[in-house]
Design an enzyme around this catalytic site. Structure first.
Site, PDB file in Angstrom:
ATOM      1  N   LYS A 117       1.015  -4.631  -5.981  1.00 16.42           N
ATOM      2  CA  LYS A 117      -0.147  -3.760  -5.813  1.00 16.42           C
ATOM      3  C   LYS A 117       0.277  -2.348  -5.423  1.00 16.42           C
ATOM      4  CE  LYS A 117      -4.239  -2.119  -4.814  1.00 16.42           C
ATOM      5  NZ  LYS A 117      -5.209  -1.710  -5.826  1.00 16.42           N
TER       6      LYS A 117
ATOM      7  N   CYS B  37      -6.279   4.668  -2.832  1.00 17.68           N
ATOM      8  CA  CYS B  37      -5.110   3.929  -3.315  1.00 17.68           C
ATOM      9  C   CYS B  37      -3.913   4.846  -3.579  1.00 17.68           C
ATOM     10  CB  CYS B  37      -5.470   3.162  -4.586  1.00 17.68           C
ATOM     11  SG  CYS B  37      -6.656   1.829  -4.329  1.00 17.68           S
TER      12      CYS B  37
END
Length: 419
Positions: free
Chosen positions: A203, A257
């Site tokens: 991720k 993110c």
């Protein structure tokens, strides 16, 4: 199946809506009382296509309800924010720890606990698993713990949560199997089972890959402005190569993110992760680059005496209202610190101090486009001419296309012609 989802933000709420739409009984937990009250009335606090309709149906069918506190459930999913720590830039797990602590009184045998929050590699094994083991739970035997990160694009979250492949990182293989059964309720993409630590790093690397490539484009834009070359033409030509895909430069990187996750890797190995840190530094430098060149553009005009700057777009991405980590926020503060009169317009961000387009551009020396909203791709050019002293647009997103000679549009391709 009853599912308790801790955190009702940009990931938790869409996830809750999709589980509820898949015949699960869902409890959405958030510590913000106004958000809980609004959700129970079907009022959605995030801008995301499709979610409002699904949520209202779920509420009418008694499949979704919001609360300040968890309850006994079959599955607990944690989707709380994980910022960086102020000094070390490592992953701040305090919200995750708080969420884990909140569900401890409600756990029962064979429960499934899933961490969706983006976390640094080894976090589930080293920090989260011990929270439950201290309470006597045997992970993989009577409690099943996994890290299952999301990978979605704001504006398309409802579609991508369903159709994208999903990484299922179990502490044990049985944990991964149990978590995969949960996501089968609505996920149509592949469910890829692995270890928790592999899922965590995968991720983080997905977002780091994108951040590094954006940094390459931004560095190219800086180089081209110095040597007098059109950066956008360079990118267009280089991308004709069948194995080259250079990104487009911009005012910086935003969102929860890309602007944060690379630091989770860097903080674990700062002596090794040099490329990752340089990329972060490059992207973090872009707000200053935008401000510096905006000043040069203003000084090249006849309107350099205490000018007004119109900011078009504060969201970090087009057609959404999300301003988390948006470089526009820093750019605005930099202008204000230099005593410029700054007027702001963003049709997607709800802020009482922001103006409509006409008021924002009135008597402005320059419009600085910082978000690629559809509304800015075809501006009312007659309005600009009537309200601005001399229409000048600094388009940092390369979206303004006009052949009109009475409006000057500057972007990262032709910037060197004007500074």
């Amino acid at each position: 199946m009853k599912i308790c989802i801790i955190g009702q933000g940009y990931i938790g709420l869409p996830t809750a809506a999709l589980f509820a739409n898949s015949n699960c009984n869902v409890l959405g937990v958030d510590r913000n009382q106004p958000i809980v009250d609004a959700l129970n009335q079907g009022d959605v606090h995030i801008e995301e296509p499709g979610i409002r309709k699904i949520l209202k149906v779920a509420i009418s069918q008694n499949k979704f309800r919001a609360s300040l506190s968890p309850e006994e459930s079959d599955v607990f999913i944690i989707t709380v924010p994980t910022p960086t720590t102020e000094n070390s830039l490592s992953c701040d797990l305090s919200n995750v720890f708080s969420a884990c602590g909140a569900i401890l009184p409600y756990l029962k045998e064979n429960n499934i606990v899933i961490i969706e929050s983006t976390i640094a590699p080894m976090s589930t094994d080293e920090y989260i698993k011990p929270i439950f083991e201290k309470e006597g739970w045997k992970i993989g035997k009577d409690l099943y713990l996994s890290h299952c990160p999301e990978r979605v694009l704001p504006g398309k979250i409802m579609h991508e949560l369903v159709n994208n492949d999903r990484i299922i990182g179990g502490i044990t293989p049985k944990c991964a199997d149990k978590s995969a059964e949960v996501y089968k309720k609505f996920v149509k993409g592949n469910l890829i089972k692995t270890e928790a630590k592999t899922a965590e790093l995968a991720k983080c690397m997905e977002n780091t890959f994108r951040d590094v490539n954006i940094a390459l484009a931004n560095e190219l834009a800086k180089i081209c402005s110095k040597i007098g070359v059109n950066a956008l033409d360079v990118i267009k030509m280089a991308n004709k190569h069948p194995r080259v895909n250079i990104h487009h430069p911009g005012p910086g990187v935003g969102g929860h993110c890309l602007a944060i996750d690379p630091y989770f890797i860097y903080s674990m190995a700062p002596d090794t992760a040099k490329l990752i840190k340089i990329a972060r530094d490059t992207n973090n430098s872009m707000p200053h680059f935008v401000v510096e060149n905006t000043e040069k553009l203003i000084n090249s005009t006849n309107d350099s005496n205490n000018p007004t700057i119109a900011i078009l777009g504060v969201a970090y991405k087009g057609n959404i209202g999300d301003i988390r980590e948006s470089p526009a926020l820093e750019i605005i503060e930099l202008f204000k610190n230099k005593d410029y009169n700054v007027k702001i317009h963003d049709p997607h961000v709800n802020n009482e101090s922001y103006l409509n387009l006409e008021d924002a551009i009135t008597d402005a020396a320059i419009c600085v486009v910082l978000a690629d909203h559809d509304e800015f791709k075809n501006l009312n050019y007659d309005l600009l001419i009537s309200k601005m002293n001399a229409p000048l647009i600094f388009d940092t997103k390369n979206i303004v296309k006009t052949e009109r000679k009475d409006i000057k549009v500057v972007n990262f391709g032709n910037l060197h012609h004007y500074i």
